[in-house]
Motif scaffolding. Structure first.
Motif, PDB file in Angstrom:
ATOM      1  N   GLU A  70      32.808  45.428  86.553  1.00 29.17           N
ATOM      2  CA  GLU A  70      31.658  44.552  86.402  1.00 29.17           C
ATOM      3  C   GLU A  70      31.261  43.965  87.764  1.00 29.17           C
ATOM      4  OE1 GLU A  70      30.198  44.443  83.602  1.00 29.17           O
ATOM      5  OE2 GLU A  70      31.758  45.206  82.256  1.00 29.17           O
ATOM      6  N   SER A 231      31.134  38.807  83.684  1.00 24.94           N
ATOM      7  CA  SER A 231      30.941  38.896  82.238  1.00 24.94           C
ATOM      8  C   SER A 231      31.229  40.310  81.759  1.00 24.94           C
ATOM      9  CB  SER A 231      29.511  38.499  81.860  1.00 24.94           C
ATOM     10  OG  SER A 231      29.262  37.139  82.189  1.00 24.94           O
ATOM     11  N   GLU A 234      30.811  41.909  74.679  1.00 27.03           N
ATOM     12  CA  GLU A 234      31.629  41.292  73.639  1.00 27.03           C
ATOM     13  C   GLU A 234      32.514  42.309  72.923  1.00 27.03           C
ATOM     14  OE1 GLU A 234      29.485  39.838  70.214  1.00 27.03           O
ATOM     15  OE2 GLU A 234      27.704  40.936  70.831  1.00 27.03           O
ATOM     16  N   ASP A 271      35.882  32.368  78.466  1.00 25.00           N
ATOM     17  CA  ASP A 271      35.001  31.361  77.883  1.00 25.00           C
ATOM     18  C   ASP A 271      35.206  31.291  76.368  1.00 25.00           C
ATOM     19  OD1 ASP A 271      33.161  29.384  77.800  1.00 25.00           O
ATOM     20  OD2 ASP A 271      31.447  30.586  78.443  1.00 25.00           O
ATOM     21  N   VAL A 274      30.644  33.472  73.087  1.00 23.91           N
ATOM     22  CA  VAL A 274      29.907  34.656  73.516  1.00 23.91           C
ATOM     23  C   VAL A 274      28.438  34.284  73.682  1.00 23.91           C
ATOM     24  CG1 VAL A 274      29.146  36.975  72.855  1.00 23.91           C
ATOM     25  CG2 VAL A 274      31.497  36.245  72.394  1.00 23.91           C
ATOM     26  N   ASP A 275      27.847  34.697  74.783  1.00 22.07           N
ATOM     27  CA  ASP A 275      26.432  34.440  75.030  1.00 22.07           C
ATOM     28  C   ASP A 275      25.607  35.313  74.070  1.00 22.07           C
ATOM     29  OD1 ASP A 275      23.836  34.153  75.938  1.00 22.07           O
ATOM     30  OD2 ASP A 275      24.378  34.188  78.055  1.00 22.07           O
ATOM     31  N   THR A 280      27.431  39.076  75.941  1.00 23.63           N
ATOM     32  CA  THR A 280      28.554  39.139  76.868  1.00 23.63           C
ATOM     33  C   THR A 280      29.333  37.828  76.825  1.00 23.63           C
ATOM     34  OG1 THR A 280      27.209  38.303  78.729  1.00 23.63           O
ATOM     35  CG2 THR A 280      27.301  40.692  78.402  1.00 23.63           C
ATOM     36  N   ILE A 281      30.528  37.861  77.412  1.00 19.61           N
ATOM     37  CA  ILE A 281      31.357  36.669  77.488  1.00 19.61           C
ATOM     38  C   ILE A 281      31.865  36.508  78.910  1.00 19.61           C
ATOM     39  CG2 ILE A 281      33.447  37.898  76.755  1.00 19.61           C
ATOM     40  CD1 ILE A 281      34.259  35.245  75.334  1.00 19.61           C
ATOM     41  N   LEU A 282      31.925  35.270  79.366  1.00 22.56           N
ATOM     42  CA  LEU A 282      32.281  34.962  80.746  1.00 22.56           C
ATOM     43  C   LEU A 282      33.802  34.918  80.924  1.00 22.56           C
ATOM     44  CD1 LEU A 282      31.340  34.015  83.605  1.00 22.56           C
ATOM     45  CD2 LEU A 282      31.568  31.677  82.745  1.00 22.56           C
TER      46      LEU A 282
END
Length: 385
Positions: A70, A231, A234, A271, A274-275, A280-282
């Motif tokens: 990433e 990120s 998910e 994090d 999930v955004d 995605t997740i940080l």
């Protein structure tokens, strides 16, 4: 034979000559067809397409890391805006913009004379009130004795007791005022709260510094250790959590266009949400950054290693082609013929691709020249040069 009738002559040979010519033409055509039929098998090799030149490689089995790649962003471990707690004129700056400073290092000095005077005044008030307290406590003891002897009045004792109690409270307040004055005097010297790098200097000698001003005097960022935030989709979160339960997950980051060795760290943060806008997740990796190669705000290539894949089949990534039905490769058999093989491609490891299904270790795949191939085409292996 020639006949003469009415002075006209008819030649009978013409009819026989035409029949003979037709027979000869028919025989010639039959002979030609037979010749073509006999030589068709012999000349087919001349008309066949020549072998296509290609580069090939062997599929190999080895243990490789299962990784996620990433884009990450470097974040300071801590950032603080340096502001004064007291008001005063700035008389000295003890560092330069961009310097690395250590915890407790003196950064700014304010004019301390008002704070010294306030401390002396508080000390004087304490001395005066302590002297008055001594007299009040003496009176309190005297009137208590007289009250016990039935000589003095209750009112006199109560008044003496109240005066002594008030002075005791005043002395306590004076002591607190001295502590405050000492703190203000200490605050006139502004020190670094931790090791870090200073940013743009916003204050200069001669400025009147206000307490808790809107604009900081300078900002310090802590870069050892340091975070790299990135990120992941998910869908990868369950694998990350499952592997994190059994062992620490390693994170490596490389600075684009830099010859420096990638920095090595560990996953330190996931994090809690999930955004939903990006799916995605940080995550954050923690790095010691001993050589200070990582700089806050910089973009880096982050690689999260989940686990090790044993006996994974790898082929060069350039061998993998994409068609309407998915990924495929051309496999060369022992007869030097190329065959189209559908595959399921996995993660990329360096310049290779993990093949989850479709290729076995030891098979030969085409890495260059696929554009000239069709299923069953003959190939000729050429040198890479």
């Amino acid at each position: 034979m020639t006949l003469h009738a009415g002075g006209q002559t008819t030649i009978l040979k013409q009819t026989s000559h035409r029949g003979l010519a037709a027979a000869q033409l028919a025989l010639a055509m039959v002979a030609l067809l037979m010749a073509c039929g006999c030589s068709k098998g012999e000349n087919s090799g001349v008309m066949a397409r020549p072998p296509s030149p290609v580069l090939v490689a062997k599929a190999v089995a080895k243990t490789v890391p299962n990784q996620l790649h990433e884009i990450g962003n470097v974040e300071a471990f801590a950032t603080v805006n340096i502001k004064s707690r007291v008001e005063g004129g700035l008389v000295a700056i003890h560092f330069h913009e961009g310097d690395l400073v250590t915890e407790g290092q003196l950064l700014f000095t304010l004019d301390s004379r008002p704070f010294v005077a306030a401390l002396k005044l508080a000390q004087a008030d304490l001395a005066k009130d302590r002297a008055q307290l001594v007299k009040a406590e003496t009176d309190e003891k005297r009137y208590s004795f007289l009250l016990q002897e039935s000589v003095g009045s209750r009112e006199q004792y109560d008044q003496a007791h109240a005066t002594a109690a008030a002075l005791r409270a005043t002395v306590t307040a004076d002591e607190a005022a001295i502590d405050t004055a000492r703190l203000n005097l200490e605050y006139s010297q502004i020190r670094a709260p931790f090791d870090g790098r200073t940013g743009n200097l916003q204050s200069h000698i001669g400025d009147l510094i206000k307490a808790d001003a809107d604009t900081p005097m300078v900002t310090i960022t802590q870069v050892q250790p340091i975070y790299v935030a990135f990120s992941i989709p998910e869908g990868e979160l369950p694998a990350v959590r499952m592997n994190l339960e059994t062992h620490p997950l390693e994170v490596d980051v490389a600075i684009p266009n830099s010859p420096e060795t990638p920095e090595h760290g560990v996953l330190a943060f996931i994090d809690n949400t999930v955004d939903k806008t990006t799916g995605t997740i940080l995550l954050k990796g923690l790095f010691q950054n001993e050589n200070r190669h990582l700089w806050p705000g910089a973009f880096v290539n982050a690689t999260l290693t989940l686990n090790q894949i044993r006996n994974a089949v790898l082929i060069p990534s350039e061998a993998v082609q994409t068609g309407q039905n998915g990924s495929f490769v051309f496999v060369v058999d022992n007869r030097m013929q190329a065959h189209l093989r559908p595959i399921v491609a996995g993660a990329q490891v360096g310049g290779d691709t993990v093949i989850e299904h479709g290729i076995e270790a030891g098979e030969t795949v085409v890495t260059d020249g696929q554009i000239l191939l069709a299923p069953g085409a003959r190939v000729k292996i050429r040198s890479s040069l």
